[in-house]
Write an enzyme that holds these catalytic residues in place. Sequence first.
Site, PDB file in Angstrom:
ATOM      1  N   ILE A 187       0.825  -1.203   0.000  1.00  0.00           N
ATOM      2  CA  ILE A 187       0.000   0.000   0.000  1.00  0.00           C
ATOM      3  C   ILE A 187       0.860   1.254   0.000  1.00  0.00           C
ATOM      4  O   ILE A 187       0.617   2.201  -0.744  1.00  0.00           O
ATOM      5  CB  ILE A 187      -0.954  -0.009   1.212  1.00  0.00           C
ATOM      6  CG1 ILE A 187      -2.000  -1.117   1.063  1.00  0.00           C
ATOM      7  CG2 ILE A 187      -1.648   1.351   1.358  1.00  0.00           C
ATOM      8  CD1 ILE A 187      -2.859  -1.323   2.300  1.00  0.00           C
TER       9      ILE A 187
ATOM     10  N   ASN B 207       1.867   4.958   7.496  1.00  0.00           N
ATOM     11  CA  ASN B 207       1.376   3.720   6.891  1.00  0.00           C
ATOM     12  C   ASN B 207       2.052   2.458   7.416  1.00  0.00           C
ATOM     13  O   ASN B 207       1.497   1.363   7.317  1.00  0.00           O
ATOM     14  CB  ASN B 207       1.569   3.803   5.373  1.00  0.00           C
ATOM     15  CG  ASN B 207       1.294   2.498   4.673  1.00  0.00           C
ATOM     16  OD1 ASN B 207       0.141   2.081   4.519  1.00  0.00           O
ATOM     17  ND2 ASN B 207       2.348   1.807   4.245  1.00  0.00           N
TER      18      ASN B 207
ATOM     19  N   LYS C 175       3.613  12.772  15.996  1.00  0.00           N
ATOM     20  CA  LYS C 175       4.178  13.782  16.889  1.00  0.00           C
ATOM     21  C   LYS C 175       5.158  14.695  16.174  1.00  0.00           C
ATOM     22  O   LYS C 175       5.041  15.928  16.256  1.00  0.00           O
ATOM     23  CB  LYS C 175       4.877  13.089  18.066  1.00  0.00           C
ATOM     24  CG  LYS C 175       5.536  14.055  19.042  1.00  0.00           C
ATOM     25  CD  LYS C 175       6.197  13.312  20.194  1.00  0.00           C
ATOM     26  CE  LYS C 175       6.865  14.273  21.171  1.00  0.00           C
ATOM     27  NZ  LYS C 175       7.501  13.553  22.307  1.00  0.00           N
TER      28      LYS C 175
ATOM     29  N   SER D 194      -7.528   0.542   9.489  1.00  0.00           N
ATOM     30  CA  SER D 194      -7.954  -0.758   8.944  1.00  0.00           C
ATOM     31  C   SER D 194      -9.420  -0.970   9.252  1.00  0.00           C
ATOM     32  O   SER D 194      -9.939  -0.467  10.255  1.00  0.00           O
ATOM     33  CB  SER D 194      -7.132  -1.886   9.572  1.00  0.00           C
ATOM     34  OG  SER D 194      -7.618  -3.155   9.158  1.00  0.00           O
TER      35      SER D 194
ATOM     36  N   TYR E 258      -3.754  -6.864  16.771  1.00  0.00           N
ATOM     37  CA  TYR E 258      -3.808  -6.004  15.582  1.00  0.00           C
ATOM     38  C   TYR E 258      -5.079  -5.165  15.593  1.00  0.00           C
ATOM     39  O   TYR E 258      -5.039  -3.951  15.321  1.00  0.00           O
ATOM     40  CB  TYR E 258      -3.751  -6.867  14.332  1.00  0.00           C
ATOM     41  CG  TYR E 258      -3.766  -6.089  13.033  1.00  0.00           C
ATOM     42  CD1 TYR E 258      -2.591  -5.561  12.511  1.00  0.00           C
ATOM     43  CD2 TYR E 258      -4.952  -5.900  12.309  1.00  0.00           C
ATOM     44  CE1 TYR E 258      -2.595  -4.841  11.311  1.00  0.00           C
ATOM     45  CE2 TYR E 258      -4.964  -5.187  11.122  1.00  0.00           C
ATOM     46  CZ  TYR E 258      -3.791  -4.674  10.625  1.00  0.00           C
ATOM     47  OH  TYR E 258      -3.796  -3.961   9.453  1.00  0.00           O
TER      48      TYR E 258
ATOM     49  N   LYS F  83      -5.228  -0.997  15.639  1.00  0.00           N
ATOM     50  CA  LYS F  83      -5.868  -0.199  14.594  1.00  0.00           C
ATOM     51  C   LYS F  83      -7.052   0.605  15.125  1.00  0.00           C
ATOM     52  O   LYS F  83      -7.315   1.728  14.669  1.00  0.00           O
ATOM     53  CB  LYS F  83      -6.305  -1.101  13.444  1.00  0.00           C
ATOM     54  CG  LYS F  83      -5.126  -1.660  12.641  1.00  0.00           C
ATOM     55  CD  LYS F  83      -4.260  -0.564  12.053  1.00  0.00           C
ATOM     56  CE  LYS F  83      -3.167  -1.099  11.140  1.00  0.00           C
ATOM     57  NZ  LYS F  83      -2.328  -0.024  10.567  1.00  0.00           N
TER      58      LYS F  83
ATOM     59  N   THR G 121      -1.580  -7.723  -1.180  1.00  0.00           N
ATOM     60  CA  THR G 121      -0.200  -7.276  -0.978  1.00  0.00           C
ATOM     61  C   THR G 121       0.604  -8.406  -0.353  1.00  0.00           C
ATOM     62  O   THR G 121       0.050  -9.418   0.095  1.00  0.00           O
ATOM     63  CB  THR G 121      -0.121  -6.055  -0.052  1.00  0.00           C
ATOM     64  OG1 THR G 121      -0.525  -6.439   1.271  1.00  0.00           O
ATOM     65  CG2 THR G 121      -1.003  -4.915  -0.541  1.00  0.00           C
TER      66      THR G 121
END
Length: 276
Positions: free
Chosen positions: A42, A115, A150, A169, A184, A188, A218
Amino acid sequence: MSTHASGLTPLPQPQPKLADHVLDLFSLKGKVASVTGSSSGIGLAVAEAFAQAGADVALWYHGNPKAIEHAKTLSEKYGVKVKAYKVSITSSAEVEQTIKQIVADFGKLDIQVANAGIPWTSGPLIDVEGDEDWHKIIDTDLNGAYYTAKFSGQQFKKQGSGSLIFTASMSGHIVNIPQLQAAYNAAKAGVLHFARSLAIEWAGFARVNTVSPGYILTEISNFVPIETKKIWWELIPVGREGQTKELVGAYLYLASDASTYTTGSDLRVDGAYAAP
């Protein structure tokens, strides 16, 4: 004089100067964009789309030096400046130094895409020995996003403008099946609410938005068995995984002047997986 609810920003704010033609609104000519995790997948697709739209681009990579070749190829193909930077996204010091170097090399930073991320492959959480796998996901997918935000945010505030885009996501919206990936999903979901919070904090000088991809073709999902993917296809209303090219329009919109009134938003690009 009327003031913003925060008490800090006088109202009304000046209107942005926008191009008359819609295609010019989507142009990134004269802008500098930075994309973490852009050696493949991506991130690379987004970086190429930004280059096609006229932006100079900083590619971030860690373990995949192909980003150096990609930088050369994109620069020659689209006539823009592209450089690759090796960074550990889990190191606050490295992220800070990289953003400073990008500003030194390019003169400014208009667009930052946070990303970089990794998938959970360890199965049921309570069956995993030790905490290393949990910390690896949180450090990369959530803390890495925090470091990126930041230090890019500090630059945006100096400039008085900027656009930060997180790759979130659909897993921040729903719980995936049949794979079990609580760590995960939690990371997200954290990215989504972190982005909304920053959109309020930074409303006076920068925009903050997220893109929530669904299942995308991917390298990151190469480990997934075909039996699992068959279940995915049955659960995705459009019946297939997406291509990276089907994502880049969302990022381009959020990066460009076409979205100057869009902040605190999430664009799901998931074939309607999270819609039901």
